[in-house]
Scaffold this motif. Sequence first.
Motif, PDB file in Angstrom:
ATOM      1  N   ILE B  89     -18.192  13.898   7.142  1.00  0.00           N
ATOM      2  CA  ILE B  89     -17.416  13.060   6.233  1.00  0.00           C
ATOM      3  C   ILE B  89     -18.342  12.443   5.184  1.00  0.00           C
ATOM      4  CG2 ILE B  89     -16.021  10.962   6.066  1.00  0.00           C
ATOM      5  CD1 ILE B  89     -14.557  11.737   8.508  1.00  0.00           C
ATOM      6  N   PHE B  93     -18.026  12.835   1.184  1.00  0.00           N
ATOM      7  CA  PHE B  93     -18.070  11.708   0.241  1.00  0.00           C
ATOM      8  C   PHE B  93     -19.111  11.971  -0.854  1.00  0.00           C
ATOM      9  CE2 PHE B  93     -19.958   7.643  -0.995  1.00  0.00           C
ATOM     10  CZ  PHE B  93     -18.839   7.021  -1.538  1.00  0.00           C
ATOM     11  N   ARG B  96     -17.720  14.506  -3.281  1.00  0.00           N
ATOM     12  CA  ARG B  96     -16.709  13.941  -4.184  1.00  0.00           C
ATOM     13  C   ARG B  96     -17.389  13.071  -5.238  1.00  0.00           C
ATOM     14  NH1 ARG B  96     -13.549  16.893  -4.157  1.00  0.00           N
ATOM     15  NH2 ARG B  96     -13.738  16.265  -6.306  1.00  0.00           N
ATOM     16  N   GLN B  99     -18.973  15.227  -7.845  1.00  0.00           N
ATOM     17  CA  GLN B  99     -18.060  15.813  -8.832  1.00  0.00           C
ATOM     18  C   GLN B  99     -17.506  14.755  -9.772  1.00  0.00           C
ATOM     19  OE1 GLN B  99     -15.115  18.408  -7.062  1.00  0.00           O
ATOM     20  NE2 GLN B  99     -16.420  20.168  -7.539  1.00  0.00           N
ATOM     21  N   PHE B 123     -21.817  21.776   0.374  1.00  0.00           N
ATOM     22  CA  PHE B 123     -20.550  22.346   0.835  1.00  0.00           C
ATOM     23  C   PHE B 123     -20.786  23.361   1.950  1.00  0.00           C
ATOM     24  CE2 PHE B 123     -20.959  24.945  -3.210  1.00  0.00           C
ATOM     25  CZ  PHE B 123     -21.100  26.194  -2.624  1.00  0.00           C
ATOM     26  N   HIS B 126     -21.399  21.160   5.066  1.00  0.00           N
ATOM     27  CA  HIS B 126     -20.147  20.458   5.372  1.00  0.00           C
ATOM     28  C   HIS B 126     -19.145  21.408   6.023  1.00  0.00           C
ATOM     29  CE1 HIS B 126     -16.549  17.954   4.653  1.00  0.00           C
ATOM     30  NE2 HIS B 126     -15.994  19.050   4.162  1.00  0.00           N
ATOM     31  N   MET B 130     -18.082  21.065   9.862  1.00  0.00           N
ATOM     32  CA  MET B 130     -16.715  20.649  10.156  1.00  0.00           C
ATOM     33  C   MET B 130     -16.000  21.668  11.033  1.00  0.00           C
ATOM     34  SD  MET B 130     -15.907  17.723   9.223  1.00  0.00           S
ATOM     35  CE  MET B 130     -15.904  16.402   8.053  1.00  0.00           C
ATOM     36  N   PHE B 440      -6.502  24.111   2.614  1.00  0.00           N
ATOM     37  CA  PHE B 440      -7.027  24.170   3.989  1.00  0.00           C
ATOM     38  C   PHE B 440      -7.367  22.793   4.534  1.00  0.00           C
ATOM     39  CE2 PHE B 440     -11.082  25.551   1.826  1.00  0.00           C
ATOM     40  CZ  PHE B 440     -11.889  24.524   2.238  1.00  0.00           C
ATOM     41  N   ILE B 444      -6.023  21.381   8.029  1.00  0.00           N
ATOM     42  CA  ILE B 444      -7.033  21.039   9.053  1.00  0.00           C
ATOM     43  C   ILE B 444      -7.043  19.544   9.341  1.00  0.00           C
ATOM     44  CG2 ILE B 444      -9.483  20.993   9.581  1.00  0.00           C
ATOM     45  CD1 ILE B 444      -9.867  23.540   8.231  1.00  0.00           C
ATOM     46  N   ILE B 445      -6.946  18.711   8.316  1.00  0.00           N
ATOM     47  CA  ILE B 445      -7.052  17.275   8.597  1.00  0.00           C
ATOM     48  C   ILE B 445      -5.780  16.747   9.264  1.00  0.00           C
ATOM     49  CG2 ILE B 445      -7.398  14.992   7.573  1.00  0.00           C
ATOM     50  CD1 ILE B 445      -9.425  16.280   5.710  1.00  0.00           C
ATOM     51  N   LEU B 449      -7.481  17.543  12.937  1.00  0.00           N
ATOM     52  CA  LEU B 449      -8.163  16.257  13.094  1.00  0.00           C
ATOM     53  C   LEU B 449      -7.217  15.195  13.650  1.00  0.00           C
ATOM     54  CD1 LEU B 449     -10.890  14.984  12.707  1.00  0.00           C
ATOM     55  CD2 LEU B 449     -10.109  14.129  10.513  1.00  0.00           C
ATOM     56  N   THR B 487      -7.443  11.863  -1.374  1.00  0.00           N
ATOM     57  CA  THR B 487      -8.555  12.781  -1.612  1.00  0.00           C
ATOM     58  C   THR B 487      -8.085  14.172  -1.964  1.00  0.00           C
ATOM     59  OG1 THR B 487      -9.622  11.628   0.197  1.00  0.00           O
ATOM     60  CG2 THR B 487     -10.804  13.497  -0.709  1.00  0.00           C
ATOM     61  N   ARG B 501     -13.311  26.249  -6.970  1.00  0.00           N
ATOM     62  CA  ARG B 501     -13.933  25.562  -5.847  1.00  0.00           C
ATOM     63  C   ARG B 501     -15.445  25.714  -5.957  1.00  0.00           C
ATOM     64  NH1 ARG B 501     -13.295  29.345  -0.445  1.00  0.00           N
ATOM     65  NH2 ARG B 501     -14.226  27.542   0.573  1.00  0.00           N
ATOM     66  N   SER B 503     -17.601  24.065  -7.431  1.00  0.00           N
ATOM     67  CA  SER B 503     -18.167  23.875  -8.769  1.00  0.00           C
ATOM     68  C   SER B 503     -19.111  22.689  -8.779  1.00  0.00           C
ATOM     69  CB  SER B 503     -17.073  23.569  -9.785  1.00  0.00           C
ATOM     70  OG  SER B 503     -16.229  24.651  -9.914  1.00  0.00           O
ATOM     71  N   ALA B 522     -11.848   9.466  -1.037  1.00  0.00           N
ATOM     72  CA  ALA B 522     -13.044   9.704  -0.225  1.00  0.00           C
ATOM     73  C   ALA B 522     -13.574   8.388   0.330  1.00  0.00           C
ATOM     74  CB  ALA B 522     -14.108  10.423  -1.046  1.00  0.00           C
ATOM     75  N   MET B 525     -11.551   7.585   3.255  1.00  0.00           N
ATOM     76  CA  MET B 525     -11.933   8.411   4.408  1.00  0.00           C
ATOM     77  C   MET B 525     -13.147   7.808   5.095  1.00  0.00           C
ATOM     78  SD  MET B 525      -9.798  10.694   4.868  1.00  0.00           S
ATOM     79  CE  MET B 525      -9.745  12.390   5.339  1.00  0.00           C
TER      80      MET B 525
HETATM   81  C1  HEM Z   1     -12.864  13.639   5.707  1.00  0.00           C
HETATM   82  C2  HEM Z   1     -13.135  13.805   4.493  1.00  0.00           C
HETATM   83  C3  HEM Z   1     -13.469  15.129   3.845  1.00  0.00           C
HETATM   84  C4  HEM Z   1     -13.868  15.218   2.570  1.00  0.00           C
HETATM   85  C5  HEM Z   1     -14.038  14.055   1.587  1.00  0.00           C
HETATM   86  C6  HEM Z   1     -14.106  16.600   2.301  1.00  0.00           C
HETATM   87  C7  HEM Z   1     -14.530  17.088   1.086  1.00  0.00           C
HETATM   88  C8  HEM Z   1     -14.828  18.394   0.816  1.00  0.00           C
HETATM   89  C9  HEM Z   1     -15.306  18.901  -0.439  1.00  0.00           C
HETATM   90  C10 HEM Z   1     -15.555  18.052  -1.676  1.00  0.00           C
HETATM   91  C11 HEM Z   1     -15.499  20.232  -0.307  1.00  0.00           C
HETATM   92  C12 HEM Z   1     -15.991  21.197  -1.385  1.00  0.00           C
HETATM   93  C13 HEM Z   1     -14.843  21.682  -2.163  1.00  0.00           C
HETATM   94  C14 HEM Z   1     -15.245  22.697  -3.179  1.00  0.00           C
HETATM   95  O1  HEM Z   1     -15.742  23.771  -2.802  1.00  0.00           O
HETATM   96  O2  HEM Z   1     -15.028  22.445  -4.348  1.00  0.00           O
HETATM   97  C15 HEM Z   1     -15.140  20.585   1.015  1.00  0.00           C
HETATM   98  C16 HEM Z   1     -15.189  21.877   1.523  1.00  0.00           C
HETATM   99  C17 HEM Z   1     -14.848  22.202   2.836  1.00  0.00           C
HETATM  100  N1  HEM Z   1     -14.390  21.336   3.804  1.00  0.00           N
HETATM  101 FE1  HEM Z   1     -14.126  19.358   3.610  1.00  0.00          FE
HETATM  102  N2  HEM Z   1     -13.838  17.353   3.413  1.00  0.00           N
HETATM  103  C18 HEM Z   1     -13.445  16.475   4.397  1.00  0.00           C
HETATM  104  C19 HEM Z   1     -13.072  16.819   5.684  1.00  0.00           C
HETATM  105  C20 HEM Z   1     -13.088  18.100   6.193  1.00  0.00           C
HETATM  106  C21 HEM Z   1     -12.690  18.446   7.540  1.00  0.00           C
HETATM  107  C22 HEM Z   1     -12.189  17.483   8.590  1.00  0.00           C
HETATM  108  C23 HEM Z   1     -12.869  19.798   7.660  1.00  0.00           C
HETATM  109  C24 HEM Z   1     -12.621  20.703   8.845  1.00  0.00           C
HETATM  110  C25 HEM Z   1     -12.539  20.361  10.076  1.00  0.00           C
HETATM  111  C26 HEM Z   1     -13.380  20.287   6.404  1.00  0.00           C
HETATM  112  C27 HEM Z   1     -13.694  21.610   6.159  1.00  0.00           C
HETATM  113  C28 HEM Z   1     -14.173  22.073   4.947  1.00  0.00           C
HETATM  114  C29 HEM Z   1     -14.498  23.457   4.694  1.00  0.00           C
HETATM  115  C30 HEM Z   1     -14.402  24.607   5.690  1.00  0.00           C
HETATM  116  C31 HEM Z   1     -14.940  23.536   3.374  1.00  0.00           C
HETATM  117  C32 HEM Z   1     -15.357  24.787   2.631  1.00  0.00           C
HETATM  118  C33 HEM Z   1     -16.834  24.864   2.506  1.00  0.00           C
HETATM  119  C34 HEM Z   1     -17.172  26.041   1.669  1.00  0.00           C
HETATM  120  O3  HEM Z   1     -16.844  26.060   0.478  1.00  0.00           O
HETATM  121  O4  HEM Z   1     -17.768  26.973   2.220  1.00  0.00           O
HETATM  122  N3  HEM Z   1     -13.503  19.229   5.535  1.00  0.00           N
HETATM  123  N4  HEM Z   1     -14.730  19.455   1.699  1.00  0.00           N
END
Ligand code: HEM
Lengths: 208, 701
Positions: B89, B93, B96, B99, B123, B126, B130, B440, B444-445, B449, B487, B501, B503, B522, B525
């Motif tokens: 998380i 943050f 975000r 960006q 990313f 993350h 996640m 997604f 997922i959330i 979650l 968010t 995405r 970016s 964010a 969150m």
């Molecule tokens: C809780 C707050 C969360 C925030 C603020 C957040 C934010 C983000 C952001 C900014 C990205 C990049 C988006 C992009 O490519 O432009 C991202 C990608 C991703 N997030 Fe989250 N996310 C959160 C929670 C989660 C959770 C709980 C999961 C899964 C259990 C998750 C799974 C993913 C996955 C799989 C990606 C794709 C990574 C990739 O591009 O390979 N996220 N998230």
Amino acid sequence: MSDNTLYPGLNLGDSHGEAHVGAETTVFGFWVFVMSDLIIFGILFAAYASYLDPLGLAGAPGPKDLFDIRSVAIQTGLLLLGGTAYGGVSLSVKYNCSRARVLGWLAVCAALGAGFLFFEIKDFVSQAGEGGVPQASGWLSSYWALVGLHGVHVSSGIVWIIAMMGQIVWRGIDDAVKIRLSMLGVFWHFLDLVWIGIFSFVFLVPLA
Amino acid sequence: MTRTTSPIFGRLDWSVTPYTDLLRKVDSNSLVGAGAATVLVLGAIVTIALITWKKWWGPLFKDWLTSPDAKKIGIMYIVLGLVMMARGIAEGFVMRTHQTTALGTLAEPEKGLVAPEHFSQLFSTHGTIMIFFVAMPLLIGLINFVLPQQLGARDMAFPVLNQVSLGLTAAGAGLVMISLLIGKFGTGGWTMYPPYTGITYSPGEGVDYWVWAILISGLGSTLTGMNFAVTIFKNRAPGMEFMRMPLFCWTSLCVAIMLIYAMPALTVSSAMLALDRYAGFRFFANDGGGNMMNYANIFWMFGHPEVYILILPAFGVFSEISSTFSGKKLYGYTSLVIASMSIAVISFTVWLHHFFTMGQSAGVNIAFGIATMIIAIPTGVKIYDWMATMWRGRVRLTTPIVYLTGFFLLFVIGGLSGIILANPSIDYQVHNTTFLVAHFHNVIIPGTLFGMLAGIHYWYPKAFGYRLDETWGRRTALLFVAGFMLTFLPLYVLGLMGLPRRSPTFQNPAFMPWMIVAEVGACLMLAALASLFWTFRTSFKNRTKLAVPGGDPWNGATLEWSTPAPVPEWTFPCIPEVTARDDWGETKRAGDPWRAPDTYSDIEMPANTLHGLLIAAASFGLGFAMVWHIWWLAIVSFLAIPGIMAVRGMREIEPKIIPASQVREEDRKFRERVASLTPVTRADEASERNQGVPDLSEFAG
Ligand code: HEM
Ligand SMILES: [Cu+2]
């Protein structure tokens, strides 16, 4: 326990009491593991098929240049005989034969497996000498990965056999050892099964 | 850049830490990197100091790390998941925030908090964290804790193997964590598509960290799947027929089957990538017969089932809580079973929707598009079943129900945007934009979650003997709901406006308002995360007031509520004879559910063992050594694994015996306790009067 809940294959039988009951869960679990392993091989088979075209062969040495079908036949014979020999282990355990008997059959299995590996490695070496290295093309990568993975399985099977022989000498054929021998049996036969797939699809199909 | 490889340290040298970057150049990018590493180091130091100061090493070791008890293993999984979630998380943050500050101009196209390379690492870690180290440990942990109790079993079929699985998962998580401090993580996203992640374009340790974390933890998950499946097939209590199992057990079975069949695909695709990188194989090379599409296909043969592995346990949790907290029987049990199984099976036939745009014919695309849409049917059935379960029930708005409500509202939006994406011609327009990111996260959330957090809240008293604070619980849930909406809903809009995405920067000022909304989200969150940890803390402080020794705080219907809270190591004093679905509920209806068993006998439990820890250490060593090309360590660790197993095989291991007298004594105390507590009505459930003994006259479930 009624018979229809038994795991598939040669069971220890009721006279083995606890080991028989314990084997039920453990060997069933091992079947599940083998199933998962089979998926790995399945995907590698599919990948092999996908690389088996002019694009995947990419001008590097191909099946016709590399495969020595006589050696493959010998390997097949050794491995399948090794599989059959494991029947000796299972039956000796089931009918409470002497330790020496079980050890003897295990040694036969390990020796036949080692013979298989000897010819397989010999082939790999000579193929590499002819330029058939895994780095040469996509097809060769997939060939080495699939057949090599099977070879790694056979090697770990042999290591497992040796470990079991150690356990038999060290602690005797107790319940835990009996159950492990049943699992090893499933594993060892599984390798035959995969090899039959390899023999047919990896070697025979491209040569046909 | 060629790096020298030392025979002792491999490629490790002093230039690999983020502090070196900071020394070279001080800017926001190097500060964020060094800051993250510092948090890791300080966190580790504080934890170690705290444990030492409180003299917890002994108990930690004896009661937890060496325990093969599925309940404890489950709790350790969940702790791992929550710790990793904090990092995930926080990274979300930072991304975000990046960006929000990344609006570039034509003169200066690259802007923002961190460098583009760093953003890509963010990313990638993350996503990896996640999925593999938050969602998976949470759900595997919850299943470990709940499944045997619901089945009327004392433990998993293979307790020591279970410990090994946990060890492997933790080793993988450790690798991702250590990449903060030593070296860099890959930049290829959580999917790590070659050829970009091949050795030509991604030299260095980054992708290798991912590969080894995935290979090691993936093996752990495969073994877990086997363990769950065998437990369900072989360890059910007498009378627990399949169609009497609680729904959570059914969804666990689906998860088990999917783990067994889907994880190998990930193992294969990652191993092939490793062979390409380490040994010069040509599986995914651009030339010489390589074919990148094989990676995409194999990876997503795992990847799609994986998303249902993530969601199904949440569906299981929602089935349990919708029924318990509305005091009604689950509506449409059979249809829920069929729907879960259908989802599990169909999920293996849709993987291609992840790359509609990668060159197959329209015919192939539409076949997979339709298959994808079909999954909506069983999913829809489930949503209606839960709503029907609550319909005209006396619904109590407890924390799990707040999550459930959030799930109803939001998951449906996520599901519908999925149907939109399942249409290949639409996907051509919005694929690879933040529309997808919104989709997604939207499933997922609110799905995984929320489900896992609801489940943790629901079963927490069973694990620790006291309830979680309801007020803070609800606050956390509401913060997560609001934070999610702010968010991620803007990302739908941004995606439609054309923001790709991943970016690191953009030049369109029209994006800014939405970026700012998402930034506020964010922050919420982060607040939700803090509030979650605060919930644990205040509840712990108030644990005497929140205690529920009666063990049945929610007037439940399934077997796990028949035991004390916290549940003893042996779970059941004597294995229950199950006569009905919702057996505990039926006993309540028949009156006097807390009758003592007639006889007690000695209980055999698996003895504590170091096995899991040793395997975890060896596999961590193997992964780390491979990442840094420290060959001697790799060989030693690799050989250590069969060595450890062989040594264990040689020994005869005696089980731990718990004498019948001890079980009888504890059980007598529990039953006397129950008799002495005042039953609580539903209306008072959230108050201190709830001591875990419900008013049976109210039971209707
Ligand atoms: C809780 C707050 C969360 C925030 C603020 C957040 C934010 C983000 C952001 C900014 C990205 C990049 C988006 C992009 O490519 O432009 C991202 C990608 C991703 N997030 Fe989250 N996310 C959160 C929670 C989660 C959770 C709980 C999961 C899964 C259990 C998750 C799974 C993913 C996955 C799989 C990606 C794709 C990574 C990739 O591009 O390979 N996220 N998230
Ligand atoms: Cu999918």
